[in-house]
Scaffold this active site. Sequence first.
Site, short mmCIF file in Angstrom:
data_model
loop_
_atom_site.label_atom_id
_atom_site.label_comp_id
_atom_site.label_asym_id
_atom_site.label_seq_id
_atom_site.Cartn_x
_atom_site.Cartn_y
_atom_site.Cartn_z
N GLY A 261 8.43 9.05 -1.78
CA GLY A 261 7.02 9.08 -2.13
C GLY A 261 6.31 10.22 -1.43
N GLY A 263 3.21 11.88 1.04
CA GLY A 263 2.42 11.55 2.22
C GLY A 263 3.15 11.84 3.52
N GLU A 286 9.84 12.25 -8.02
CA GLU A 286 8.62 12.52 -8.78
C GLU A 286 7.93 13.78 -8.29
OE1 GLU A 286 6.51 8.33 -9.01
OE2 GLU A 286 7.19 8.86 -7.00
N ASN A 376 -4.67 3.22 -3.48
CA ASN A 376 -4.38 4.31 -4.42
C ASN A 376 -3.78 3.78 -5.72
OD1 ASN A 376 -5.24 6.18 -2.51
ND2 ASN A 376 -3.19 6.48 -1.69
N GLY A 380 4.95 5.65 -8.57
CA GLY A 380 6.30 5.52 -9.12
C GLY A 380 7.22 4.67 -8.27
#
Length: 502
Positions: A261, A263, A286, A376, A380
């Site tokens: 992910g 961040g 992603e 948020n 995905g």
Amino acid sequence: MDRIKYAPYKDKVQTPEKAALLIKNRDVLGVSGFTKAGDSKTVLPQVAERALYEDLKVTVLSGASLGYDTDADLAKNGALYKRMPFQADPTLRKSINNHEVLYVDQHLGQTADMLQSIDTFKIDVAIIEAVAVTEEGYIIPTTSVGNSPIFTEKADKIIIEINNTFPETLAGLHDVKFLKKQPHREVIPILDPSTRIGVPYIKIDPEKVAAIVFTEVPDSPAVIAAPDEKTTAISNHILRFLEKEVDEGRLTESLLPLQAGIGKTANAILSGFTKSRFHNLTMYSEVLQDSTFELFDSGKLVFASASSITVTEECSRRVFGNFEKYKDKLVLRPQNISNAAEVISRLGVIGINTAIEFDIYGNVNSTHITGTKMMNGIGGSGDFARNGYLSIFACPSMSKGGKISHIVPMVSHTDHTEHDVDILVTEQGLADIRGLAPIERARVIIENCVHPEYKGRLTKYFEEAYEQGGHTPHILQKAFSWHTQFKSQGTMKMQEYANDHA
């Protein structure tokens, strides 16, 4: 004008202000952009500006979050009626939680399927960023593909934003394939992250193109904090776990394709691989962050597939200033392919995502604060958690100076059930919950992941629940007491348990 290779489009070049007038009240907009990359930087902000002085409300669909203050301005100016499938803007978040904007939080791999299956769901205008237009009038995207193909297919009108800040060498980076409508869809024949199955542009009907605008605005840069003590510890726990998997013969030192992910935590986890024993790594993800290019530069990573490139300003200069160095190691795909269950399962992706909180049985909350307020969105993470070879979720054990424990008796909102989670990790340690019954999972999670300041209290909760029986023991009167205490007192901590393991 040199970037417009299709002559009829040259008569359609307009100012962003004029192009924005094509958008009417209650229109549904499909806009390019995935985690701040490749989004509309001139026309959509003009829509927000118009809403200040006229009655204009629109529904906005994107790939994921938009950059700069676009979502914020749309929200605060009252231009948004509905937003989907993901956002990450504090102003918009407040409007969503105040019921001023409707929000549809959706698995990012499923938006295109929804649009294909609901014939009445129309896209009035698609706004798509491009690096150039081909001789046939087709769109060469910039730093993301996202949902742009399905938006252009469904749209009545298309506005193309040509962004001159990106080098034309991006042409050839993308791999775009339109999937047939379900059911009886064709096989997606990706056998390796580097497999290409489509064409390097978005094929559109040139008759739909209503306007072309030019922009000189780069992508909104990612802001990623450097790895700290907690995120480095999380990364080290994951690396040691994967080393053990290799030593026990379940993986090789090339592992399987990685997904992470976006961040601070995810970036730190991937950065840790630069100093690991692993090599010839691949990614099927992603989003490609700074850490992706660190891995390329270290020689650890050989190929990466995703739907967007979202990097810091410094990394952007380095990558796009010398793009030929990376181009043959990258591919960007539509997100219904980057996040396709079929492909994720076939490749055996190792999914690494972040959590807001998880509970003692392995259920994960990725989206809601105290069960009600949207943060948020699921993004995905669900696509990869359900379908990957390994599903790893990470977060700090506690935060806000100890006022919040991120491991709780029962999550206040469930995005990923215990059935989709394999590994849970905090800076305290890692819990491998594969093949464990609920009671076994609780003991492993409490022992390995919980901060010492909360371990005694969580152990006491589990022991009391265990005495009452049940396959998944809970005390319903107390299951959400940590959250209700936080809402009323601003802390989950109770002094009587604060020093249990001091």
